[in-house]
Design an enzyme around this catalytic site. Structure first.
Site, PDB file in Angstrom:
ATOM      1  N   SER A 135     149.045  47.079  45.373  1.00 13.71           N
ATOM      2  CA  SER A 135     148.031  47.773  44.584  1.00 13.71           C
ATOM      3  C   SER A 135     148.668  48.858  43.731  1.00 13.71           C
ATOM      4  CB  SER A 135     147.035  48.413  45.552  1.00 13.71           C
ATOM      5  OG  SER A 135     146.232  49.356  44.895  1.00 13.71           O
ATOM      6  N   TYR A 160     145.034  53.832  53.604  1.00 16.32           N
ATOM      7  CA  TYR A 160     145.027  52.531  52.936  1.00 16.32           C
ATOM      8  C   TYR A 160     146.209  52.437  51.954  1.00 16.32           C
ATOM      9  CZ  TYR A 160     144.113  49.312  49.149  1.00 16.32           C
ATOM     10  OH  TYR A 160     144.281  48.360  48.185  1.00 16.32           O
ATOM     11  N   LYS A 164     149.909  49.988  51.812  1.00 18.32           N
ATOM     12  CA  LYS A 164     150.474  49.171  50.720  1.00 18.32           C
ATOM     13  C   LYS A 164     151.930  49.575  50.460  1.00 18.32           C
ATOM     14  CE  LYS A 164     147.009  46.524  50.124  1.00 18.32           C
ATOM     15  NZ  LYS A 164     147.095  45.156  50.653  1.00 18.32           N
TER      16      LYS A 164
HETATM   17  C1  UD1 Z   1     140.393  51.978  44.742  1.00 19.69           C
HETATM   18  C2  UD1 Z   1     141.835  52.211  45.066  1.00 19.69           C
HETATM   19  C3  UD1 Z   1     142.619  50.939  44.915  1.00 19.69           C
HETATM   20  C4  UD1 Z   1     142.037  49.896  45.808  1.00 19.69           C
HETATM   21  C5  UD1 Z   1     140.588  49.696  45.477  1.00 19.69           C
HETATM   22  C6  UD1 Z   1     140.044  48.732  46.529  1.00 19.69           C
HETATM   23  C7  UD1 Z   1     142.817  54.364  44.659  1.00 19.69           C
HETATM   24  C8  UD1 Z   1     143.303  55.318  43.639  1.00 19.69           C
HETATM   25  N1  UD1 Z   1     142.373  53.217  44.184  1.00 19.69           N
HETATM   26  O1  UD1 Z   1     140.331  51.704  43.352  1.00 19.69           O
HETATM   27  O2  UD1 Z   1     143.944  51.126  45.279  1.00 19.69           O
HETATM   28  O3  UD1 Z   1     142.750  48.702  45.681  1.00 19.69           O
HETATM   29  O4  UD1 Z   1     139.882  50.941  45.527  1.00 19.69           O
HETATM   30  O5  UD1 Z   1     138.722  48.835  46.713  1.00 19.69           O
HETATM   31  O6  UD1 Z   1     142.822  54.652  45.812  1.00 19.69           O
HETATM   32  N2  UD1 Z   1     133.096  54.881  40.181  1.00 19.69           N
HETATM   33  C9  UD1 Z   1     131.921  55.536  39.853  1.00 19.69           C
HETATM   34  N3  UD1 Z   1     130.803  55.287  40.590  1.00 19.69           N
HETATM   35  C10 UD1 Z   1     130.797  54.408  41.649  1.00 19.69           C
HETATM   36  C11 UD1 Z   1     132.003  53.728  41.983  1.00 19.69           C
HETATM   37  C12 UD1 Z   1     133.136  53.995  41.231  1.00 19.69           C
HETATM   38  O7  UD1 Z   1     131.896  56.320  38.921  1.00 19.69           O
HETATM   39  O8  UD1 Z   1     129.757  54.247  42.285  1.00 19.69           O
HETATM   40  C13 UD1 Z   1     134.309  55.116  39.397  1.00 19.69           C
HETATM   41  C14 UD1 Z   1     135.436  55.737  40.185  1.00 19.69           C
HETATM   42  O9  UD1 Z   1     135.363  57.137  40.164  1.00 19.69           O
HETATM   43  C15 UD1 Z   1     136.650  55.205  39.424  1.00 19.69           C
HETATM   44  C16 UD1 Z   1     136.191  53.858  38.877  1.00 19.69           C
HETATM   45  O10 UD1 Z   1     134.779  53.874  38.946  1.00 19.69           O
HETATM   46  O11 UD1 Z   1     136.944  56.030  38.340  1.00 19.69           O
HETATM   47  C17 UD1 Z   1     136.713  52.688  39.683  1.00 19.69           C
HETATM   48  O12 UD1 Z   1     136.428  52.917  41.052  1.00 19.69           O
HETATM   49  P1  UD1 Z   1     136.648  51.780  42.163  1.00 19.69           P
HETATM   50  O13 UD1 Z   1     136.039  50.520  41.695  1.00 19.69           O
HETATM   51  O14 UD1 Z   1     136.194  52.350  43.464  1.00 19.69           O
HETATM   52  O15 UD1 Z   1     138.205  51.532  42.160  1.00 19.69           O
HETATM   53  P2  UD1 Z   1     139.440  52.541  42.357  1.00 19.69           P
HETATM   54  O16 UD1 Z   1     139.025  53.818  42.964  1.00 19.69           O
HETATM   55  O17 UD1 Z   1     140.143  52.598  41.059  1.00 19.69           O
END
Ligand code: UD1
Length: 350
Positions: A135, A160, A164
């Site tokens: 990841s 987590y 990795k």
């Molecule tokens: C995270 C992990 C990644 C992992 C993945 C698996 C980190 C930095 N990243 O990805 O390694 O493989 O989860 O699940 O630890 N967001 C919102 N509202 C929501 C959900 C998300 O605004 O309800 C935003 C988050 O703040 C982020 C983006 O959407 O900026 C993507 O979030 P998400 O899909 O959870 O992925 P990551 O956090 O990038």
């Protein structure tokens, strides 16, 4: 005419976590190349009906073992039943960042214990090739963007993330000690979307943590509103930036990596590749894409930052472009469209 798929035909590959989100899409692409897929999954975070989805697309239901990889005796059983295995693609792992903070030992035991068992059994049964799910979390918040494979690996922000990093270290050290084996670690950015047939897709249990399932569940009425975690980041629109790639593009990269190993075209016996589009997309841009392709006005509001979130990260995928001859082909809009098709299908609204 030379059949480019020939080296892959008749190979038998174990896909751990093959009923999961990325594993199931990869199983489909492998089967399409004539590979015999054997799935091991304990169904901790997936559903047995995914096998029907794979069959609906490919016509083949892969052989399936509902086994835990931490149980070496069960793993031995698989090898006793299956005979010669040409390679392993290892997806099976716990993957929720927040949960890992609360249950660190479970994450270390499961994610590292299963990998160690697989590496041990590979040696015992002469399996030479391994593809590992890694990841972009290994980079933490990078100072220089986009990130290349030689960007520094930062201290992990969660157990987590550490599994990795440690997983890659365990594989690197093991490959250094075993010149007859080879492994590729694929560092995924943010996989999204579903198979265009809508026979398989992402099936989060409970309230989704990831952005796109939360968007589609909000649009279908399962969640009241999406919270955008922060609009005061140092980014053009203030929301976080990620590199979202379609899961089928990601699945294809696994087939190519496998082929590279089976044909011995790897440059060293442990290689690492970033898999992303190379383009950063903000949360608000992702929402706009969803609204554009579906015509739905999404109910969302700006909320506080989510602890542990990285401000911005996107890939430099040029090494994978060059060495694997792979690049993403499916756009963000198409990805959103497939995610929506899938959500409607599983809620019986298509
Ligand atoms: C995270 C992990 C990644 C992992 C993945 C698996 C980190 C930095 N990243 O990805 O390694 O493989 O989860 O699940 O630890 N967001 C919102 N509202 C929501 C959900 C998300 O605004 O309800 C935003 C988050 O703040 C982020 C983006 O959407 O900026 C993507 O979030 P998400 O899909 O959870 O992925 P990551 O956090 O990038």
């Amino acid at each position: 005419m030379v059949n480019l798929l020939e080296p892959l035909m008749k190979k038998k590959v174990i896909v751990t976590g093959g009923t999961g989100y990325i594993g199931s899409h990869t199983a489909v692409e492998l089967i399409a190349c004539g590979i015999e897929v054997v799935i091991i999954d304990n169904l901790y975070n997936s559903d047995i009906t995914v096998l029907d989805g794979i069959r609906a697309i490919t016509g083949i239901r892969p052989r399936f073992y509902e086994y835990d990889l931490c149980d070496m005796a069960k793993l031995e059983e698989v090898f006793a039943n299956e005979g010669k295995i040409d390679a392993i693609i290892h997806f099976a792992a716990y993957k929720a960042v927040g949960e890992s903070v609360k249950k660190p030992l479970e994450y270390y035991r499961n994610n590292l214990g299963s990998l160690i068992n697989l590496l041990a059994i590979m040696e015992k049964h002469g399996v030479a090739s391994l593809v590992f799910s890694s990841s972009c979390t290994v980079y933490g918040q990078p100072e220089i963007l986009p990130v290349t494979e030689s960007s520094p690996v930062k201290e992990a922000a969660s157990p987590y993330g550490y599994t990795k990093q440690a997983g890659e270290t365990i594989i690197r050290d093991t490959m250094a000690a075993r010149p007859e084996q080879k492994a590729i670690s694929l560092r995924y950015f943010n996989p999204i979307g579903a198979h265009p047939t809508a026979h398989i897709g992402e099936l989060p249990r409970g309230v989704p943590e990831n952005l796109v399932p939360f968007i589609t569940q909000t649009a279908i009425g399962l969640r009241e509103e999406l919270k955008v975690f922060g609009n005061d980041y140092d980014t053009p629109d203030g929301s976080c930036i990620r590199d979202y790639l379609h899961v089928v593009d990601l699945a294809r990269a696994h087939v190519i990596a496998l082929k590279r190993l089976l044909e011995g075209r790897n440059n060293s016996n442990f290689e690492i590749f970033n898999l992303g589009t190379g383009t950063g997309v903000s949360v608000l841009e992702a929402i706009a894409s969803f609204e554009r392709v579906t015509g739905i006005k999404l109910n969302y509001q700006i909320a506080a930052r989510r602890p542990g979130d990285i401000e911005k990260i996107w890939a430099d995928p040029s090494l994978a472009n060059k060495e694997l001859d792979w690049k993403t082909e499916i756009t963000l809009d198409e990805s959103m469209e497939t995610a929506w098709r899938w959500e409607k299908k599983i809620r019986n609204q298509s």
